[in-house]
Scaffold this active site. Structure first.
Site, PDB file in Angstrom:
ATOM      1  CE  LYS A 184      -4.286  -1.330   2.299  1.00 53.07           C
ATOM      2  NZ  LYS A 184      -5.062  -1.168   3.528  1.00 53.07           N
ATOM      3  CG  HIS A 252      -7.572  -8.867   4.749  1.00 48.80           C
ATOM      4  ND1 HIS A 252      -6.637  -8.578   3.772  1.00 48.80           N
ATOM      5  CD2 HIS A 252      -7.425  -7.913   5.691  1.00 48.80           C
ATOM      6  CE1 HIS A 252      -5.975  -7.482   4.115  1.00 48.80           C
ATOM      7  NE2 HIS A 252      -6.429  -7.065   5.270  1.00 48.80           N
ATOM      8  NE  ARG A 255      -2.212  -8.015   5.106  1.00 44.23           N
ATOM      9  CZ  ARG A 255      -1.014  -7.424   5.157  1.00 44.23           C
ATOM     10  NH1 ARG A 255       0.067  -8.097   4.838  1.00 44.23           N
ATOM     11  NH2 ARG A 255      -0.898  -6.176   5.535  1.00 44.23           N
ATOM     12  CG  HIS A 278       0.504  -3.399   9.301  1.00 41.95           C
ATOM     13  ND1 HIS A 278       0.154  -4.357  10.217  1.00 41.95           N
ATOM     14  CD2 HIS A 278      -0.350  -3.569   8.262  1.00 41.95           C
ATOM     15  CE1 HIS A 278      -0.864  -5.064   9.753  1.00 41.95           C
ATOM     16  NE2 HIS A 278      -1.181  -4.589   8.563  1.00 41.95           N
ATOM     17  CE1 TYR A 287      -3.898  -7.626   8.533  1.00 41.26           C
ATOM     18  CE2 TYR A 287      -4.375  -5.482   9.450  1.00 41.26           C
ATOM     19  CZ  TYR A 287      -4.346  -6.341   8.388  1.00 41.26           C
ATOM     20  OH  TYR A 287      -4.776  -5.928   7.172  1.00 41.26           O
TER      21      TYR A 287
END
Length: 307
Positions: A184, A252, A255, A278, A287
């Site tokens: 990202k 997801h 992950r 991240h 997470y």
């Protein structure tokens, strides 16, 4: 942007370019920012019954902000979406106030509605294994089964996002010991590749009927095009129905499971943050769904003064 004044429209475009060029914001983020700020400017134009030039934007009061929030909130816009919209408007205003030299307190002091953060639900180790085993026998085409297993193994074994796994090209295979992933916001990270992930991709490569030229997508759909995230989501939905797993067992979640299982094996939170790509450690903590007791246990075991 018909309801937005030319000056405000130009300022917004300049700000978006700034976000894209200097902050490395992803296109999806830029699109969301643009939509949120244009909606806000259009509302203020209607609310004040005049086009909101830069001078008018500097005069916005807390009551105007409350009116916008009251109008925007509704069945389709929950607290989380409202908080995102407000965040976009504040970011734009912070930049605009600095550039134009006005005081943005009314906008910046507006509080977002409270919302309960949804913690990701990782799968237990045996559930993640069961998911991969189930996917392996779902398709009547052996190459499709091998493909789906390879994708899920990359999500679980390397902590890749589904977009990152599906973004791999044929030239990336056979997989090396480490993968360089652009995540990202253009952030780059290096991810170790487990032998199980490499083997799963090799098994898929041996069976794939489509020509794998270097610049072609590694993972292919039935007709040979690029495999979509929706296809993998459907494969997992079918498998979780058979296994009786909850709706949270998504691509997801594999992950999330990567992070949680690493932590359970004694992994370091900062190292896991690097592996996941991240920007902030708090995202990694969400997470890994670490509860206080688990953190205290790690602390007590690791800290030299503990005990």
């Amino acid at each position: 942007m018909g309801l937005v004044s030319p000056a405000a429209r130009d300022a917004l475009q300049t700000w978006l370019e700034h976000q894209r060029a200097l902050k490395g914001a992803a296109e999806n983020t830029i699109t969301a920012y643009q939509g949120d700020v244009v909606d806000f400017l259009a509302f203020m134009t209607a609310h004040k019954a005049q086009a909101q030039g830069l001078g008018a934007l500097a005069e916005i009061k807390i009551t105007d902000m409350r009116a916008w929030m009251a109008r925007t909130r509704g069945p389709d816009v929950g607290p989380r979406s409202m908080a995102r919209k407000l965040s976009a408007v504040k970011a734009f205003y912070r930049w605009l106030a600095e550039r134009e030299g006005f005081e943005p307190t009314a906008v910046l002091s507006t509080r977002a509605p409270k919302y309960q953060k949804k913690l990701p639900r990782p799968l237990a180790v045996d559930a993640a294994k069961a998911m991969i085993d189930c996917v392996e026998i779902q398709s009547d085409r052996p190459w499709v089964s091998a493909r789906d297993v390879a994708v899920l193994t990359l999500l679980w074994g390397c902590g890749l996002r589904i977009s990152e796994a599906l973004g791999l090209l044929a030239r990336d295979a056979p997989l090396p010991d480490t993968l360089r992933i652009i995540g990202k916001g253009g952030k780059e990270r290096v991810v170790p590749v487990l032998p199980a992930a490499r083997d799963a991709v090799d098994a898929y490569l041996r069976l794939c009927p489509h020509p794998l030229t270097p610049d072609a997508p590694l993972f292919r759909a039935i007709r040979g095009g690029a495999l979509s995230a929706r296809s993998i989501a459907k494969v997992m939905a079918d498998a979780r129905m058979q296994l009786g797993l909850p709706a949270t067992a998504t691509p997801h979640a594999m992950r999330h499971s990567f992070a949680t299982h690493l932590l359970d094996a004694g992994g370091d939170l900062r190292a896991i943050q690097e592996l996941l790509g991240h920007a902030s450690l708090s995202t990694t903590q969400a997470y890994t769904a670490v509860d206080t007791a688990r953190l205290m246990e790690v602390y007590n075991r690791a800290h030299p003064k503990a005990g």
